[in-house]
Design an enzyme around this catalytic site. Sequence first.
Site, PDB file in Angstrom:
ATOM      1  N   GLU A 100      -3.155  -0.448   5.303  1.00 10.63           N
ATOM      2  CA  GLU A 100      -1.679   0.454   6.293  1.00 10.63           C
ATOM      3  C   GLU A 100      -2.209   0.885   7.304  1.00 10.63           C
ATOM      4  OE1 GLU A 100       0.245   2.461   3.957  1.00 10.63           O
ATOM      5  OE2 GLU A 100       0.629   1.369   1.970  1.00 10.63           O
ATOM      6  N   GLU A 115      -1.024   6.089  -4.401  1.00 13.59           N
ATOM      7  CA  GLU A 115      -0.345   7.322  -3.614  1.00 13.59           C
ATOM      8  C   GLU A 115      -0.061   8.945  -4.345  1.00 13.59           C
ATOM      9  OE1 GLU A 115       1.944   8.139  -0.805  1.00 13.59           O
ATOM     10  OE2 GLU A 115       1.547   6.404   0.608  1.00 13.59           O
TER      11      GLU A 115
END
Length: 369
Positions: A271, A161
């Site tokens: 995820e 991220e």
Amino acid sequence: MNIFSKTIAVALCLFVGAVSFPCFAQPHSVQSGLKDAYKDYFKVGVALNVRNFSEAEQRVVLANFNSVTCENAMKPGELHPAEDVWRWERADSIANWCRRNHIPMRGHCLVWHNQFANWMLLDKEGRPVAKEVFYERLRRHIHTVMNRYKDVVYCWDVVNEAIADHPGPAGVPYRESQLYKLCGDEFIAKAFEFAREADPKAQLFYNDYNAADKGKCQRICNMVKKMKDAGVPIDGIGMQGHYNIYGPTMGEVSAAIEKYASIVGHIQITELDIRVNKEMGGQLQFSRQGVEIKSHIRTLHTRQYDQLFKTLRRHRDVIDVVTFWNLSDRDSWLGTSNYPLLFDKELKPKKAYYMVRDFNPAFDSIKPM
């Protein structure tokens, strides 16, 4: 069944799918678990925490999954909260269970601005260190962690991220984290270099959420291509699948996969959960209230999972593994009221589970009307 009958059956399923969701008629075969159903496509993984090892949960994991990720236990702040402090117990307990059961692991993660070992960035007075000091600390951390688990971990989310949801001033694509403020984007390159040193055989991934968003997809591609052109050893891209019942569209998912596949050889859905409200992504500012799970909500939830896995099967040439972000709704970071996974809070499979598992490959080549 003759060819004419098969054609009629397919047409009926398409018609029913147009008004509700794709039908269950004539599954190719009823498999014993997800990993068996997808043995010719990709691994099916699950994120686990130390609470997930009741006898019933172990049975579900062993029946359905052939890849495991630690939900939190291998994150830097969890493992290495201070310079001379290591907390291995939780990560070791999950890794040792995987070793005993011969299940390979995804490593998650080595560098993330959240749940990071922030002491690496500061001196004893709390002031930012020189980036060279940070790099030496980071290198020791990465080498220590990867060497401890290299016998069971086959790939790592090296950097997590680092790309912003929206471009910053002057079009800067990066998240304004403390890592970026200290090092610019060089910390990304250094992390991958240290990881390749530590384990030359592991696959190394950049991982991010909203990776099917057109703008963010382009920013991720630009960064990864820039790094790879400079010799940074990025092997693949992890697309976090924090989706909802309304989006992304399968066209957006396919377009992103194809774009990433043009610059890396490996793509993983890292995820996966599908929530029932309209929020999306990996931010922690989400609603845990969810919505009332009425019949039409279950239908939308089932349909989104069905359409997503149909799309992923079409891209099996570049997708290595699809990992669900926890085992059941009871443990999901989104809360049970967001209904995000294939197993409910009682560990019972939902209709979406059977739709994902008992697919008919003959229908995958048929485009919706």
